[in-house]
Enzyme design. Structure first.
Site, PDB file in Angstrom:
ATOM      1  N   ARG A  17       0.774  -1.092  -0.009  1.00 45.82           N
ATOM      2  CA  ARG A  17       0.031   0.041  -0.049  1.00 45.82           C
ATOM      3  C   ARG A  17       1.070   1.235   0.194  1.00 45.82           C
ATOM      4  O   ARG A  17       0.532   2.223  -0.616  1.00 45.82           O
ATOM      5  CB  ARG A  17      -0.779  -0.004   1.117  1.00 45.82           C
ATOM      6  CG  ARG A  17      -1.878   1.183   1.462  1.00 45.82           C
ATOM      7  CD  ARG A  17      -3.071   1.268   0.361  1.00 45.82           C
ATOM      8  NE  ARG A  17      -3.937   2.437   0.577  1.00 45.82           N
ATOM      9  CZ  ARG A  17      -4.708   2.644  -0.346  1.00 45.82           C
ATOM     10  NH1 ARG A  17      -5.207   1.576  -1.147  1.00 45.82           N
ATOM     11  NH2 ARG A  17      -5.691   3.660  -0.122  1.00 45.82           N
TER      12      ARG A  17
ATOM     13  N   ASP B  78      -4.058  -4.055   3.483  1.00 48.86           N
ATOM     14  CA  ASP B  78      -4.942  -4.430   4.204  1.00 48.86           C
ATOM     15  C   ASP B  78      -6.492  -4.365   3.487  1.00 48.86           C
ATOM     16  O   ASP B  78      -6.680  -3.519   2.666  1.00 48.86           O
ATOM     17  CB  ASP B  78      -5.321  -3.814   5.468  1.00 48.86           C
ATOM     18  CG  ASP B  78      -4.425  -3.912   6.632  1.00 48.86           C
ATOM     19  OD1 ASP B  78      -3.679  -5.179   6.457  1.00 48.86           O
ATOM     20  OD2 ASP B  78      -3.776  -3.218   7.240  1.00 48.86           O
TER      21      ASP B  78
END
Length: 434
Positions: A97, A121
């Site tokens: 990310r 996530d």
């Protein structure tokens, strides 16, 4: 795939030092791309996501020297722009990310960047619109390929402008700030994020020669400069780890001292745990949590049930709601947990219910916790860590539970917590990596 075997129900005792802040690291490390001069960064956490980002920078041509266990020197004087076209770069970007944080520095200094849709996530929608809309307002031209690959360029250079962000995104603000420091003219960002980690980034950039006013507020004014120089920077301790350790001490009835916390940067975190009835004592810059066999959730003045919710800074960080929810399961009283930002972050409560917790999942954003007041202990089960923060919350639950628990997919926990099994073992926890 590794897992943790945990024998719970044991009180812990001792001192623990929080790692460097993960969320700060992902911004600070990408800022080294803004200069050709050396940048030295200390208190870098040795965790999977940060190590992957350092590896990405190295593969892009950034010179990386490890000076000690937590200190690195970076020098981006020969960045390989062609590497962004490689299959390896695409794979790295998709797995991390934090890779989105290279957009602002690369566009600002080199006039172009490209990136696959970054991973991270699975906690619900995490759109990148704030990043791209801000960069486009400064002159960036965005092309989307196949709905998951972004190309952005600034053939005429970036120009300062006024913008009102549609959300106070921390990473979005950071990307825009890093783009603006080398842009032509003045950029004004209203509704900017003002988290301590964003403040740390701005202060580092100022030491590198950037001109930024309004640090710590939601109105930033940035006057672009021609070039930035090198600097040294030390990262804050991780506030999420600090909150996790407070919750761990309460849940396990343990006496724990958390060292070197930079308490002035913790915002509402200590007071939120106090609302759950947890004794939080400041000793200099350390936080002392005494052993408690009982803690009671406060109510509002009119007697109504307490609500704990996340909000942009200086509100409570959403990354701690999973831990707060777990801690509430053994409190006396009832609390409503309202996770406003992400619609999938509360789904781990089914594992806590299997362990004996009394929780009503009202909808994807809200859960009501009826505390057991230590009368009935949670019991160990086999479970899977769905994301970083839920994973450590389940670990705290397992350490407080009677019997044996098995937590699978602990690579998720490793992404955000360094050597967590070894550090907890030093406090007396019965935990081993299988």
């Amino acid at each position: 795939m590794a897992c943790f075997e945990v024998i719970g129900g044991q009180p812990l005792k001792g001192e623990i030092i929080p790692q460097g802040a993960k969320n700060e690291a992902l911004q600070i490390l990408c800022a080294v791309l803004l200069t050709s001069e050396p940048v030295t960064i200390s208190n870098i956490p040795d965790i999977r996501d940060v190590n992957k980002l350092i590896e990405l920078l190295r593969d892009m041509g950034v010179k990386v020297g490890k000076l000690s266990s937590d200190t690195y020197r970076f020098q981006a004087d020969d960045v390989h722009l062609s590497y962004l076209d490689s299959e390896q770069f695409v794979a790295q970007g998709r797995a991390l990310r934090g890779s989105v944080m290279i957009l602002g520095p690369m566009l600002s200094r080199f006039g172009k960047c490209q990136l696959p849709k970054p991973g991270g996530d699975k906690i619900g929608r995490r759109p990148l619109d704030t990043h791209f809309v801000g960069l486009e307002k400064m002159g960036g031209q965005l092309t989307l390929e196949g709905n998951d690959f972004y190309r952005i360029s600034a053939p005429n250079g970036l120009k300062g402008t006024y913008m009102l962000l549609d959300e106070a995104s921390v990473t979005g603000t950071a990307n825009i700030v890093m783009a603006a420091v080398l842009a032509e003219g003045t950029t004004t960002i209203y509704n900017a994020a003002c988290e301590p980690y964003l403040q740390q980034l701005c202060k580092m950039l100022v030491r590198m020669g950037a001109k930024i006013n309004g640090i710590g507020s939601n109105l930033l004014t940035i006057e672009g400069v021609e070039k930035l120089g090198g600097t040294e920077h030390r990262m804050l301790p991780d506030m999420i780890e600090i909150g996790s350790f407070i919750g761990l001490a309460a849940m396990t009835g343990s006496e724990i001292t958390i060292k070197d916390c930079q308490i002035q940067e913790l915002g509402l975190i200590p007071d939120t745990f106090r609302k759950l009835g947890i004794q939080v004592e400041f000793r200099g810059d350390d936080i002392y949590i005494p052993a408690q066999d009982h803690y009671e959730i406060a109510t509002y003045l009119d007697g109504s049930i307490l609500t704990v919710s996340d909000h942009t800074w200086p509100g409570l960080t959403p990354d701690l709601l999973s831990v707060i929810l777990v801690v509430a399961t053994q409190a006396k009283g009832t609390v409503l947990i309202h996770q406003k930002m992400f619609e999938s972050r509360l789904f781990f409560v089914d594992k806590l219910i299997d362990m004996g917790a009394q929780i009503i999942l009202c909808d994807p954003h809200r859960a009501t916790v009826i505390g057991l007041d230590q009368r009935t202990r949670l019991h160990g089960i086999t479970m899977t860590s769905p994301d970083i923060r839920a994973g450590v919350a389940l670990l705290i639950a397992a350490l407080s539970a009677t019997g044996r628990s098995l937590i699978e997919n602990v690579e998720q926990i490793d992404r955000g917590y360094q050597y967590i099994d070894k550090r907890l073992t030093a406090l007396g926890a019965q935990i081993r990596r299988v």
